[in-house]
Enzyme design. Sequence first.
Site, PDB file in Angstrom:
ATOM      1  N   LEU A 111       0.831  -1.209   0.000  1.00 38.39           N
ATOM      2  CA  LEU A 111       0.000   0.000   0.000  1.00 38.39           C
ATOM      3  C   LEU A 111       0.869   1.265   0.000  1.00 38.39           C
ATOM      4  O   LEU A 111       0.814   2.079   0.925  1.00 38.39           O
ATOM      5  CB  LEU A 111      -1.006   0.007   1.163  1.00 38.39           C
ATOM      6  CG  LEU A 111      -2.080  -1.077   1.122  1.00 38.39           C
ATOM      7  CD1 LEU A 111      -3.065  -0.912   2.284  1.00 38.39           C
ATOM      8  CD2 LEU A 111      -2.852  -1.078  -0.199  1.00 38.39           C
ATOM      9  N   THR A 134       7.130  -4.916 -18.883  1.00 39.54           N
ATOM     10  CA  THR A 134       6.686  -3.787 -19.693  1.00 39.54           C
ATOM     11  C   THR A 134       7.448  -3.709 -21.017  1.00 39.54           C
ATOM     12  O   THR A 134       8.605  -4.141 -21.098  1.00 39.54           O
ATOM     13  CB  THR A 134       6.913  -2.465 -18.909  1.00 39.54           C
ATOM     14  OG1 THR A 134       6.820  -1.352 -19.788  1.00 39.54           O
ATOM     15  CG2 THR A 134       8.302  -2.418 -18.271  1.00 39.54           C
ATOM     16  N   ASP A 135       6.809  -3.131 -22.003  1.00 39.68           N
ATOM     17  CA  ASP A 135       7.491  -2.912 -23.295  1.00 39.68           C
ATOM     18  C   ASP A 135       8.635  -1.908 -23.153  1.00 39.68           C
ATOM     19  O   ASP A 135       9.487  -1.815 -24.040  1.00 39.68           O
ATOM     20  CB  ASP A 135       6.501  -2.446 -24.375  1.00 39.68           C
ATOM     21  CG  ASP A 135       5.749  -1.164 -24.056  1.00 39.68           C
ATOM     22  OD1 ASP A 135       5.982  -0.580 -22.978  1.00 39.68           O
ATOM     23  OD2 ASP A 135       4.913  -0.748 -24.881  1.00 39.68           O
ATOM     24  N   GLU A 136       8.679  -1.176 -22.038  1.00 40.36           N
ATOM     25  CA  GLU A 136       9.710  -0.142 -21.891  1.00 40.36           C
ATOM     26  C   GLU A 136      11.102  -0.730 -21.721  1.00 40.36           C
ATOM     27  O   GLU A 136      12.096  -0.017 -21.857  1.00 40.36           O
ATOM     28  CB  GLU A 136       9.342   0.807 -20.738  1.00 40.36           C
ATOM     29  CG  GLU A 136       7.997   1.445 -21.004  1.00 40.36           C
ATOM     30  CD  GLU A 136       7.656   2.620 -20.120  1.00 40.36           C
ATOM     31  OE1 GLU A 136       8.549   3.324 -19.665  1.00 40.36           O
ATOM     32  OE2 GLU A 136       6.446   2.829 -19.894  1.00 40.36           O
ATOM     33  N   TYR A 171      13.071   3.722 -14.373  1.00 34.02           N
ATOM     34  CA  TYR A 171      11.975   2.747 -14.241  1.00 34.02           C
ATOM     35  C   TYR A 171      12.191   1.567 -15.186  1.00 34.02           C
ATOM     36  O   TYR A 171      12.158   0.402 -14.778  1.00 34.02           O
ATOM     37  CB  TYR A 171      10.625   3.423 -14.539  1.00 34.02           C
ATOM     38  CG  TYR A 171       9.518   2.438 -14.873  1.00 34.02           C
ATOM     39  CD1 TYR A 171       9.041   1.535 -13.913  1.00 34.02           C
ATOM     40  CD2 TYR A 171       8.949   2.388 -16.157  1.00 34.02           C
ATOM     41  CE1 TYR A 171       8.044   0.609 -14.225  1.00 34.02           C
ATOM     42  CE2 TYR A 171       7.948   1.481 -16.469  1.00 34.02           C
ATOM     43  CZ  TYR A 171       7.501   0.593 -15.501  1.00 34.02           C
ATOM     44  OH  TYR A 171       6.514  -0.320 -15.815  1.00 34.02           O
ATOM     45  N   LYS A 174      12.883  -2.498 -14.323  1.00 30.05           N
ATOM     46  CA  LYS A 174      12.052  -3.611 -14.815  1.00 30.05           C
ATOM     47  C   LYS A 174      12.895  -4.580 -15.651  1.00 30.05           C
ATOM     48  O   LYS A 174      12.677  -5.793 -15.619  1.00 30.05           O
ATOM     49  CB  LYS A 174      10.877  -3.072 -15.639  1.00 30.05           C
ATOM     50  CG  LYS A 174       9.856  -2.255 -14.875  1.00 30.05           C
ATOM     51  CD  LYS A 174       9.101  -3.055 -13.820  1.00 30.05           C
ATOM     52  CE  LYS A 174       8.149  -4.071 -14.402  1.00 30.05           C
ATOM     53  NZ  LYS A 174       7.349  -4.721 -13.340  1.00 30.05           N
TER      54      LYS A 174
HETATM   55  P1  NAD Z   1       0.611   0.718  -9.797  1.00 29.98           P
HETATM   56  O1  NAD Z   1       1.695   1.694  -9.499  1.00 29.98           O
HETATM   57  O2  NAD Z   1      -0.795   1.187  -9.988  1.00 29.98           O
HETATM   58  O3  NAD Z   1       0.550  -0.401  -8.642  1.00 29.98           O
HETATM   59  C1  NAD Z   1       1.684  -0.940  -8.042  1.00 29.98           C
HETATM   60  C2  NAD Z   1       1.225  -1.690  -6.795  1.00 29.98           C
HETATM   61  O4  NAD Z   1       2.382  -2.301  -6.189  1.00 29.98           O
HETATM   62  C3  NAD Z   1       0.610  -0.791  -5.716  1.00 29.98           C
HETATM   63  O5  NAD Z   1      -0.539  -1.387  -5.189  1.00 29.98           O
HETATM   64  C4  NAD Z   1       1.701  -0.682  -4.666  1.00 29.98           C
HETATM   65  O6  NAD Z   1       1.203  -0.474  -3.353  1.00 29.98           O
HETATM   66  C5  NAD Z   1       2.367  -2.041  -4.796  1.00 29.98           C
HETATM   67  N1  NAD Z   1       3.753  -2.056  -4.308  1.00 29.98           N
HETATM   68  C6  NAD Z   1       4.738  -1.156  -4.598  1.00 29.98           C
HETATM   69  N2  NAD Z   1       5.866  -1.496  -3.961  1.00 29.98           N
HETATM   70  C7  NAD Z   1       5.602  -2.645  -3.277  1.00 29.98           C
HETATM   71  C8  NAD Z   1       6.381  -3.488  -2.456  1.00 29.98           C
HETATM   72  N3  NAD Z   1       7.684  -3.219  -2.194  1.00 29.98           N
HETATM   73  N4  NAD Z   1       5.809  -4.591  -1.932  1.00 29.98           N
HETATM   74  C9  NAD Z   1       4.501  -4.871  -2.185  1.00 29.98           C
HETATM   75  N5  NAD Z   1       3.702  -4.102  -2.939  1.00 29.98           N
HETATM   76  C10 NAD Z   1       4.259  -3.001  -3.496  1.00 29.98           C
HETATM   77  O7  NAD Z   1       1.126  -0.090 -11.060  1.00 29.98           O
HETATM   78  P2  NAD Z   1       0.317  -0.672 -12.307  1.00 29.98           P
HETATM   79  O8  NAD Z   1       0.164   0.386 -13.322  1.00 29.98           O
HETATM   80  O9  NAD Z   1      -0.868  -1.428 -11.812  1.00 29.98           O
HETATM   81  O10 NAD Z   1       1.413  -1.693 -12.867  1.00 29.98           O
HETATM   82  C11 NAD Z   1       1.452  -3.030 -12.377  1.00 29.98           C
HETATM   83  C12 NAD Z   1       2.611  -3.742 -13.028  1.00 29.98           C
HETATM   84  O11 NAD Z   1       2.442  -3.713 -14.438  1.00 29.98           O
HETATM   85  C13 NAD Z   1       3.961  -3.104 -12.752  1.00 29.98           C
HETATM   86  O12 NAD Z   1       4.891  -4.133 -12.541  1.00 29.98           O
HETATM   87  C14 NAD Z   1       4.282  -2.331 -14.025  1.00 29.98           C
HETATM   88  O13 NAD Z   1       5.682  -2.267 -14.230  1.00 29.98           O
HETATM   89  C15 NAD Z   1       3.588  -3.182 -15.064  1.00 29.98           C
HETATM   90  N6  NAD Z   1       3.109  -2.474 -16.262  1.00 29.98           N
HETATM   91  C16 NAD Z   1       2.331  -1.378 -16.153  1.00 29.98           C
HETATM   92  C17 NAD Z   1       1.864  -0.740 -17.300  1.00 29.98           C
HETATM   93  C18 NAD Z   1       0.973   0.491 -17.231  1.00 29.98           C
HETATM   94  O14 NAD Z   1       0.722   1.104 -18.281  1.00 29.98           O
HETATM   95  N7  NAD Z   1       0.460   0.872 -16.088  1.00 29.98           N
HETATM   96  C19 NAD Z   1       2.212  -1.235 -18.563  1.00 29.98           C
HETATM   97  C20 NAD Z   1       3.015  -2.386 -18.637  1.00 29.98           C
HETATM   98  C21 NAD Z   1       3.454  -2.991 -17.473  1.00 29.98           C
HETATM   99  P1  TYD Z   2       2.837   7.821 -18.992  1.00 29.71           P
HETATM  100  O1  TYD Z   2       1.374   7.659 -18.789  1.00 29.71           O
HETATM  101  O2  TYD Z   2       3.653   8.420 -17.895  1.00 29.71           O
HETATM  102  O3  TYD Z   2       3.397   6.396 -19.438  1.00 29.71           O
HETATM  103  P2  TYD Z   2       4.877   5.991 -19.993  1.00 29.71           P
HETATM  104  O4  TYD Z   2       5.815   7.090 -19.713  1.00 29.71           O
HETATM  105  O5  TYD Z   2       5.178   4.785 -19.165  1.00 29.71           O
HETATM  106  O6  TYD Z   2       4.699   5.710 -21.449  1.00 29.71           O
HETATM  107  O7  TYD Z   2       3.078   8.698 -20.283  1.00 29.71           O
HETATM  108  C1  TYD Z   2       2.552   8.317 -21.538  1.00 29.71           C
HETATM  109  C2  TYD Z   2       2.995   9.344 -22.560  1.00 29.71           C
HETATM  110  O8  TYD Z   2       2.383  10.602 -22.248  1.00 29.71           O
HETATM  111  C3  TYD Z   2       4.492   9.600 -22.547  1.00 29.71           C
HETATM  112  O9  TYD Z   2       4.938   9.826 -23.878  1.00 29.71           O
HETATM  113  C4  TYD Z   2       4.642  10.856 -21.719  1.00 29.71           C
HETATM  114  C5  TYD Z   2       3.362  11.623 -22.020  1.00 29.71           C
HETATM  115  N1  TYD Z   2       2.862  12.475 -20.909  1.00 29.71           N
HETATM  116  C6  TYD Z   2       2.564  13.813 -21.154  1.00 29.71           C
HETATM  117  O10 TYD Z   2       2.712  14.332 -22.274  1.00 29.71           O
HETATM  118  N2  TYD Z   2       2.118  14.573 -20.106  1.00 29.71           N
HETATM  119  C7  TYD Z   2       1.949  14.052 -18.857  1.00 29.71           C
HETATM  120  O11 TYD Z   2       1.539  14.800 -17.934  1.00 29.71           O
HETATM  121  C8  TYD Z   2       2.236  12.664 -18.637  1.00 29.71           C
HETATM  122  C9  TYD Z   2       2.051  12.049 -17.271  1.00 29.71           C
HETATM  123  C10 TYD Z   2       2.691  11.923 -19.700  1.00 29.71           C
END
Ligand code: NAD
Ligand code: TYD
Length: 339
Positions: free
Chosen positions: A36, A126-128, A150, A154
């Site tokens: 959390l 992630t694709d990143e 980040y 990953k």
């Molecule tokens: P988020 O930031 O919404 O959630 C992360 C969760 O992990 C939170 O509930 C946080 O409390 C928990 N957490 C953080 N550190 C922790 C720890 N040390 N121990 C236990 N719990 C911990 O993230 P999200 O967007 O739901 O992403 C989830 C996963 O998917 C991540 O691994 C992220 O790298 C990956 N991912 C996300 C996206 C995206 O667009 N959001 C895309 C591709 C992959």
């Molecule tokens: P984000 O949602 O942070 O995802 P990621 O960086 O993991 O791709 O950002 C998505 C795209 O949007 C990225 O090219 C950065 C851009 N962005 C903005 O232009 N303004 C913003 O305030 C944020 C958060 C992201």
Amino acid sequence: MKNILVTGGAGFIGSNFVCYMLDKYPDYNLYVYDKLTYAGNLDNLRSVQDNERYKFLLGDIVDREMVNQVIDDNQIDTIVNFAAESHVDRSILSADAFIQTDIVGTHVLLDAARDHNVSRIHQVSTDEVYGSILEGLFKEGDPFEPNSPYAASKAGAELLVRAYNETYDLNTVVTRGSNTFGPYQYPEKIAPLFITNAIENKALPLYGDGLQVRDWLHVTDHCSGIDVVLHKGVSGGVYNLGGGNERTNIEVTEMILQYAGKPLDLIAPVNDRPGHDRRYALDSSLLMSLGWKPAKTFEESLEDTVKWYQNNDWWWKPIKDGEFKEYYEQQYGDRLNSS
Ligand code: NAD
Ligand code: TYD
């Protein structure tokens, strides 16, 4: 598979995944283990809080003793690791927590999975990790060239997953998801930030020229992709998980404003992000060969998402009016004042 530990299950994708799995598999038990942090929120799991097959456990994936205890106590046979620090802009401010959670935490989970003969551990990646690609699509065998702290954290986690599969024959799978959007996403990411700013008639801070490209994926499609790989992926397998919806940031921003019924002059171009990746694009044909495909078009999914935030300000307003304010001021204060 019966007792699934969902680490990071109180975050955006993890909580959607828990709801998806409880609904789809009537004989699975879902144990959410989550620290959390600012991004974890039990409101995301409100709809399942009384479900007998769901249990919440507060804890850190870096805490080896507690992770082992939780696996023992609940006879965990499967782990799906969502737990991470997940926001690029925060990793640029400070990477410490990213190294701890994303790399050290994944290492702890891999050791625990090995020690307890867990039958499968799924790493949500992630694709990143690939970095940026100006033309064509990334395939699973392409090299890692992460550009943000980040993405590097990953990539480090994934390399450990690979090593545990190769060295100890641990049953691992990895999905590399693309930019995900949908309900319960913390409003630091572009989609929920821009949607909620639009609802509040606030400026939408668009970085640089807004021509960066992301491959958009609805969260339910991300969950169904993880489900397919968890059940059908081969051990050691890595699967791209992209929606196939490449759009520039300016295109996404204009669509959000259109669906929210707000004017284009809310767009505020601001200073670019350092090291900003120009384009992400995935070839997801390997996953599609296992039977996965997105359920809806990008347009339908984005419109639904805008409606969800319009109808659920009980969820996001307390976040934006609370601890998010300090981060927003730090990240955007100067940028917006000078735009
Ligand atoms: P988020 O930031 O919404 O959630 C992360 C969760 O992990 C939170 O509930 C946080 O409390 C928990 N957490 C953080 N550190 C922790 C720890 N040390 N121990 C236990 N719990 C911990 O993230 P999200 O967007 O739901 O992403 C989830 C996963 O998917 C991540 O691994 C992220 O790298 C990956 N991912 C996300 C996206 C995206 O667009 N959001 C895309 C591709 C992959
Ligand atoms: P984000 O949602 O942070 O995802 P990621 O960086 O993991 O791709 O950002 C998505 C795209 O949007 C990225 O090219 C950065 C851009 N962005 C903005 O232009 N303004 C913003 O305030 C944020 C958060 C992201």
